[in-house]
Design a protein around this motif. Structure first.
Motif, PDB file in Angstrom:
ATOM      1  N   TYR A 294      42.618  63.680   6.364  1.00 13.15           N
ATOM      2  CA  TYR A 294      41.692  64.527   5.615  1.00 13.15           C
ATOM      3  C   TYR A 294      42.328  65.868   5.263  1.00 13.15           C
ATOM      4  O   TYR A 294      42.109  66.411   4.172  1.00 13.15           O
ATOM      5  CB  TYR A 294      40.411  64.769   6.420  1.00 13.15           C
ATOM      6  CG  TYR A 294      39.536  63.542   6.576  1.00 13.15           C
ATOM      7  CD1 TYR A 294      39.435  62.596   5.565  1.00 13.15           C
ATOM      8  CD2 TYR A 294      38.808  63.331   7.741  1.00 13.15           C
ATOM      9  CE1 TYR A 294      38.634  61.472   5.708  1.00 13.15           C
ATOM     10  CE2 TYR A 294      38.003  62.209   7.896  1.00 13.15           C
ATOM     11  CZ  TYR A 294      37.923  61.285   6.875  1.00 13.15           C
ATOM     12  OH  TYR A 294      37.129  60.178   7.021  1.00 13.15           O
ATOM     13  N   LEU A 295      43.134  66.408   6.175  1.00 12.25           N
ATOM     14  CA  LEU A 295      43.827  67.669   5.892  1.00 12.25           C
ATOM     15  C   LEU A 295      44.848  67.490   4.774  1.00 12.25           C
ATOM     16  O   LEU A 295      45.047  68.388   3.947  1.00 12.25           O
ATOM     17  CB  LEU A 295      44.497  68.195   7.159  1.00 12.25           C
ATOM     18  CG  LEU A 295      43.532  68.685   8.254  1.00 12.25           C
ATOM     19  CD1 LEU A 295      44.294  68.981   9.545  1.00 12.25           C
ATOM     20  CD2 LEU A 295      42.758  69.915   7.803  1.00 12.25           C
ATOM     21  N   ALA A 296      45.482  66.321   4.739  1.00  9.96           N
ATOM     22  CA  ALA A 296      46.421  66.022   3.651  1.00  9.96           C
ATOM     23  C   ALA A 296      45.673  65.921   2.319  1.00  9.96           C
ATOM     24  O   ALA A 296      46.147  66.420   1.294  1.00  9.96           O
ATOM     25  CB  ALA A 296      47.165  64.726   3.952  1.00  9.96           C
ATOM     26  N   GLN A 297      44.493  65.293   2.360  1.00 11.41           N
ATOM     27  CA  GLN A 297      43.682  65.204   1.152  1.00 11.41           C
ATOM     28  C   GLN A 297      43.285  66.601   0.657  1.00 11.41           C
ATOM     29  O   GLN A 297      43.309  66.876  -0.545  1.00 11.41           O
ATOM     30  CB  GLN A 297      42.418  64.390   1.430  1.00 11.41           C
ATOM     31  CG  GLN A 297      42.598  62.891   1.395  1.00 11.41           C
ATOM     32  CD  GLN A 297      41.260  62.196   1.310  1.00 11.41           C
ATOM     33  OE1 GLN A 297      40.326  62.537   2.020  1.00 11.41           O
ATOM     34  NE2 GLN A 297      41.163  61.213   0.426  1.00 11.41           N
TER      35      GLN A 297
ATOM     36  N   LYS B  25      53.909  66.389   3.596  1.00 16.01           N
ATOM     37  CA  LYS B  25      54.298  66.625   4.985  1.00 16.01           C
ATOM     38  C   LYS B  25      53.216  66.145   5.953  1.00 16.01           C
ATOM     39  O   LYS B  25      53.516  65.527   6.994  1.00 16.01           O
ATOM     40  CB  LYS B  25      54.574  68.113   5.196  1.00 16.01           C
ATOM     41  CG  LYS B  25      55.085  68.462   6.585  1.00 16.01           C
ATOM     42  CD  LYS B  25      55.420  69.946   6.673  1.00 16.01           C
ATOM     43  CE  LYS B  25      55.924  70.310   8.066  1.00 16.01           C
ATOM     44  NZ  LYS B  25      56.215  71.756   8.171  1.00 16.01           N
ATOM     45  N   LEU B  26      51.962  66.379   5.598  1.00 18.72           N
ATOM     46  CA  LEU B  26      50.850  65.944   6.457  1.00 18.72           C
ATOM     47  C   LEU B  26      50.725  64.420   6.459  1.00 18.72           C
ATOM     48  O   LEU B  26      50.485  63.807   7.505  1.00 18.72           O
ATOM     49  CB  LEU B  26      49.545  66.595   5.983  1.00 18.72           C
ATOM     50  CG  LEU B  26      49.381  68.073   6.328  1.00 18.72           C
ATOM     51  CD1 LEU B  26      48.250  68.701   5.521  1.00 18.72           C
ATOM     52  CD2 LEU B  26      49.129  68.253   7.822  1.00 18.72           C
TER      53      LEU B  26
ATOM     54  N   GLY C 263      46.386  71.187  -4.857  1.00 18.49           N
ATOM     55  CA  GLY C 263      47.626  71.156  -5.615  1.00 18.49           C
ATOM     56  C   GLY C 263      48.854  71.456  -4.773  1.00 18.49           C
ATOM     57  O   GLY C 263      49.950  71.652  -5.312  1.00 18.49           O
ATOM     58  N   LYS C 264      48.695  71.490  -3.462  1.00 17.47           N
ATOM     59  CA  LYS C 264      49.813  71.780  -2.568  1.00 17.47           C
ATOM     60  C   LYS C 264      50.478  70.462  -2.171  1.00 17.47           C
ATOM     61  O   LYS C 264      50.329  69.958  -1.065  1.00 17.47           O
ATOM     62  CB  LYS C 264      49.335  72.541  -1.338  1.00 17.47           C
ATOM     63  CG  LYS C 264      48.724  73.898  -1.677  1.00 17.47           C
ATOM     64  CD  LYS C 264      48.335  74.662  -0.424  1.00 17.47           C
ATOM     65  CE  LYS C 264      47.821  76.057  -0.764  1.00 17.47           C
ATOM     66  NZ  LYS C 264      47.519  76.861   0.426  1.00 17.47           N
ATOM     67  N   THR C 265      51.225  69.905  -3.111  1.00 14.39           N
ATOM     68  CA  THR C 265      51.774  68.567  -2.920  1.00 14.39           C
ATOM     69  C   THR C 265      52.817  68.498  -1.812  1.00 14.39           C
ATOM     70  O   THR C 265      52.921  67.493  -1.107  1.00 14.39           O
ATOM     71  CB  THR C 265      52.392  68.067  -4.237  1.00 14.39           C
ATOM     72  OG1 THR C 265      53.346  69.036  -4.709  1.00 14.39           O
ATOM     73  CG2 THR C 265      51.319  67.853  -5.278  1.00 14.39           C
ATOM     74  N   LYS C 266      53.597  69.552  -1.665  1.00 19.91           N
ATOM     75  CA  LYS C 266      54.619  69.559  -0.616  1.00 19.91           C
ATOM     76  C   LYS C 266      53.974  69.504   0.764  1.00 19.91           C
ATOM     77  O   LYS C 266      54.379  68.739   1.643  1.00 19.91           O
ATOM     78  CB  LYS C 266      55.487  70.811  -0.744  1.00 19.91           C
ATOM     79  CG  LYS C 266      56.660  70.862   0.235  1.00 19.91           C
ATOM     80  CD  LYS C 266      57.524  72.087  -0.054  1.00 19.91           C
ATOM     81  CE  LYS C 266      58.686  72.160   0.909  1.00 19.91           C
ATOM     82  NZ  LYS C 266      59.528  73.356   0.655  1.00 19.91           N
ATOM     83  N   LYS C 267      52.954  70.313   0.922  1.00 17.17           N
ATOM     84  CA  LYS C 267      52.246  70.335   2.205  1.00 17.17           C
ATOM     85  C   LYS C 267      51.511  69.025   2.438  1.00 17.17           C
ATOM     86  O   LYS C 267      51.498  68.479   3.553  1.00 17.17           O
ATOM     87  CB  LYS C 267      51.251  71.498   2.222  1.00 17.17           C
ATOM     88  CG  LYS C 267      50.448  71.588   3.507  1.00 17.17           C
ATOM     89  CD  LYS C 267      49.546  72.795   3.490  1.00 17.17           C
ATOM     90  CE  LYS C 267      48.736  72.874   4.769  1.00 17.17           C
ATOM     91  NZ  LYS C 267      47.839  74.040   4.782  1.00 17.17           N
ATOM     92  N   ALA C 268      50.891  68.464   1.385  1.00 15.14           N
ATOM     93  CA  ALA C 268      50.171  67.193   1.504  1.00 15.14           C
ATOM     94  C   ALA C 268      51.116  66.090   1.945  1.00 15.14           C
ATOM     95  O   ALA C 268      50.792  65.288   2.837  1.00 15.14           O
ATOM     96  CB  ALA C 268      49.511  66.846   0.177  1.00 15.14           C
TER      97      ALA C 268
END
Length: 394
Positions: free
Chosen positions: A334-337, A350-351, A343-348
């Motif tokens: 859910y945090l990745a979603q 990584k999660l 729009g934080k694709t890099k962070k998504a």
């Protein structure tokens, strides 16, 4: 052929049900007698477990115990109520003496008072000591005993949290002061009463009068339900009323369903993680039972958050799911979603990758996570400043 199979299955169910019923005896100094008890422990009962169970005391246990147990088995199968300990008090020829009340006050006297004290001072302490009971206690009574259980409402600290009065033969001034008494409770109390259009006329009239006064009570701690069945008699209303009373008393315990989602979750003012936390805290406060939020319930609430376009709730639900079960990938997913929606694709990405090290859930597995990673195009954007700090928080 289908009818034959159904009969066989029902017979097997009831054979198993009655095989699980045990009998016990309790010697009473109040009654100067030994009383027989019928006892049905939950299927998952374990005396060595920390799991505790509500206690349901069935007066008129001679004939009312089995209908109560049957309904309990049905509702616990669908997780509509907690697994509970049911104890039927066998009264037989002592029933009239057990329920003996003063004609003027309607409260127990003489033999009735002795039985009243037996239940309060001997039976309940005995059961609490012997079994893994929670603080939530339910009294079920029909006719004479349906009236009798009201007497426990007039204790300074009521013995029971919920009262199921099935066509009660209300007597004395008790029936005139029920509403007034229910007005002053400062702790949660559940009260259910039922009659029918073919009930005994004297009983029906008194019950209707009592309903009229109780319906006027404005007390946030009182949860009151009343049923007036059609085409049922004084006796046939019992099974329907037991089903309805349990359905209402344990309503908050049920899994999240469409009606609650639409009427309460969707318009909730606040983030939806707060709704879940408050809901399950109330279950624990009421029944003394710590019930876990299921994966299915998390998913239903996330869908409501999406319907509300409420990404803040998505983030907080993710944090809550991760806190409650750190080994599950659900919270991280859910945090990745949430990151992806920002729009934080890099962070998504990584999660999602970190979710691969965690346990699958029923509707999300590693193959699905890999597909999510493949969909992401990692880009550098100005909006991703400070993501490392965000990662530490999550």
């Amino acid at each position: 052929m289908k009818k034959t199979i159904l009969i066989v299955l029902m017979n097997a169910f009831f054979c198993q049900l009655f095989a699980q019923i045990t009998y016990d005896e309790i010697a009473s100094s109040k009654l100067n007698a030994v009383r027989q008890l019928k006892i049905k422990l939950p299927n998952d009962y374990n005396p060595d477990s920390e799991l505790i169970h509500p206690l349901i005391i069935v007066f008129d246990g001679d004939y009312l115990f089995e209908p109560v147990v049957g309904q309990l088995q049905f509702q616990t199968y669908f997780d509509d109520m907690p697994s509970s300990i049911v104890v039927g008090v066998v009264q037989a020829n002592e029933r009239f003496y057990d329920g003996y009340c003063d004609e003027v006050t309607g409260l127990p006297k003489e033999s009735g008072l002795r039985f009243y004290e037996f239940v309060a001072e001997e039976l309940i302490p005995y059961l609490d000591k012997k079994y893994k009971t929670s603080k939530f206690k339910v009294a079920v009574g029909h006719d004479l005993m349906g009236n009798f259980i009201n007497s426990y409402l007039f204790k300074e600290d009521p013995l029971f949290n919920a009262y199921v009065c099935l066509s009660p033969d209300l007597s004395g001034t008790v029936k005139d002061y029920l509403g007034e008494r229910l007005e002053f409770f400062k702790d949660d109390i559940f009260y259910y009463m039922a009659t029918s259009d073919k009930d005994l006329p004297g009983i029906r009239n008194a019950v209707i009068d009592a309903d009229n006064q109780i319906s006027q009570v404005k007390n946030q701690y009182l949860t009151y339900y009343f049923d007036d069945f059609k085409n049922d008699t004084h006796y046939t209303l019992v099974t329907s009323a037991i089903a309805r009373s349990f359905d209402k008393i344990f309503e908050i315990y049920k899994p999240l369903r469409e009606k609650e989602l639409e009427e309460k979750v969707l318009p909730y003012e606040g983030t939806l993680d707060e709704y879940l936390v408050d809901r399950y805290k109330r279950i624990e406060d009421l029944f003394g039972i710590k019930k876990l939020i299921t994966e299915e319930e998390f998913e239903k609430v996330v869908k409501i958050a999406e319907k509300r376009e409420d990404i803040e709730s998505l983030e907080k639900i993710g944090k809550l799911a991760k806190k409650l079960d750190p080994e599950s990938l659900l919270g991280t997913y859910y945090l990745a979603q949430y990151a992806e929606k920002l729009g934080k694709t890099k962070k998504a990405k990584k999660l999602y990758e970190s979710a691969l090290t965690l346990n699958d859930v029923s509707h999300i597995n590693r193959d699905f996570i890999f597909s999510k990673i493949d969909e992401l195009t990692v880009v550098d954007t100005d909006n991703e400043n400070g993501e490392e700090a965000d990662d530490e928080d999550n």
